[in-house]
Design a protein around this motif. Sequence first.
Motif, PDB file in Angstrom:
ATOM      1  N   GLN A   9      -7.120  -4.332   0.404  1.00  0.00           N
ATOM      2  CA  GLN A   9      -6.116  -5.087  -0.309  1.00  0.00           C
ATOM      3  C   GLN A   9      -4.788  -4.434  -0.742  1.00  0.00           C
ATOM      4  N   TYR A  10      -4.850  -3.272  -1.009  1.00  0.00           N
ATOM      5  CA  TYR A  10      -3.445  -2.504  -1.360  1.00  0.00           C
ATOM      6  C   TYR A  10      -3.663  -1.155  -0.576  1.00  0.00           C
ATOM      7  N   ARG A  19       1.144   1.184  -6.083  1.00  0.00           N
ATOM      8  CA  ARG A  19       0.234   0.451  -5.153  1.00  0.00           C
ATOM      9  C   ARG A  19       1.298  -0.578  -4.535  1.00  0.00           C
ATOM     10  N   ASP A  28       0.808  -4.248  -2.307  1.00  0.00           N
ATOM     11  CA  ASP A  28       0.078  -5.364  -1.897  1.00  0.00           C
ATOM     12  C   ASP A  28       0.071  -5.544  -0.168  1.00  0.00           C
ATOM     13  N   CYS A  41      -8.664  -0.459  -1.914  1.00  0.00           N
ATOM     14  CA  CYS A  41      -7.202   0.234  -1.331  1.00  0.00           C
ATOM     15  C   CYS A  41      -7.723   1.401  -0.476  1.00  0.00           C
ATOM     16  N   TYR A  46      -9.508  -3.585  -7.336  1.00  0.00           N
ATOM     17  CA  TYR A  46      -8.995  -4.021  -5.945  1.00  0.00           C
ATOM     18  C   TYR A  46      -9.462  -2.937  -5.011  1.00  0.00           C
TER      19      TYR A  46
END
Length: 342
Positions: free
Chosen positions: A306-307, A176, A178, A271, A269
């Motif tokens: 977010q990712y 992943r 950020d 993604c 999160y």
Amino acid sequence: MSTLEPIADRVDAPGELDLPPAHLELGWRPLTDADGDALFTLVRAIETVDRRPSRQGRSEVHALLLGEWKDLGRDSLGGFDDAGTLRAYAVVEVRPGDTRTVRAFLRGGVHPVWRGRGVGRAVLHWMEGRGRQKLVETGKDLPARLAVHVDEDARDQRRLYAAAGFSPVRWYTHMRRDLGAPLPPVEPPAGLEIRPWSPDLDDAVRRAHNDAFADHWGSEPQTPETWGHGLATRPEWSCVALDVRGRAPEVVGYAMSSRYEHEWSVLGYSCGYTDRVGVRPAWRGRGLSVAMLAWVMSAYREAGMQYACLDVDADNPTGANDLYRRLGYESGHRQVLYSVEM
């Protein structure tokens, strides 16, 4: 000239398959596409109790039972309790495009409350037998493989496959990145353009993928039927690299993405997930992968993700692991491919 013996002489396929024994207290029959919701319920129960690091969506599970190359009447099995609830399953698949190694992929599982009774061993025994039969049925005198993917932390499953003679041969890492950190610029090499994916380009992307992955271990050509199976490509998150210097633009790279929203609560999160990314060999070493990944990461971030996430073969021959790390991707959980080679 190949020195391999005919596949029928190497694979040792059983003549007949026996159903799991009656003392396991489940009734067995082939699955049908009407069992998709029951299969999803079972798979979700297994994933939850096992604390799997990822989850399959309903459409992904239904896809196990779909595909014109599959014969569910012979290639699947469901174990049902007295109330008619699905408690165990098995699906064996051989895709039609294999040209270097013919592979039988095994998928199966047992509801947690039915474990410890020998059901898992019986399901695996059936899958292995059907997998061997299907390998022989291809008539392809190629190297042959029984294959199953297992989460690295799933110790009980790993012991089950090891006891049956399967060996760990490949690791795949979830990574992943950020998207709050600065992104690299989208700078394609001279003569190349990056455009959003569109359906009219899809078959050219498939052919480019087959070229890009011809030198990758375990990869086999995708046919038009198998290419998009089980994926939910998001056009706004997917791009294609075109060489525009000739009379007709030529697809030389691609980055295909999906949105697996059902996983976000487990991951913790949101993604965008890059399902496939590749560059045809003649265009490697020019920074095209970086430009395409920057393109999709920018699209994810604009959508509020977010990712950026992807999976990679730990022994990828093109140096993809180092590339992803340089771009800020970090390693997470891993899967192991267990196989029997023949």
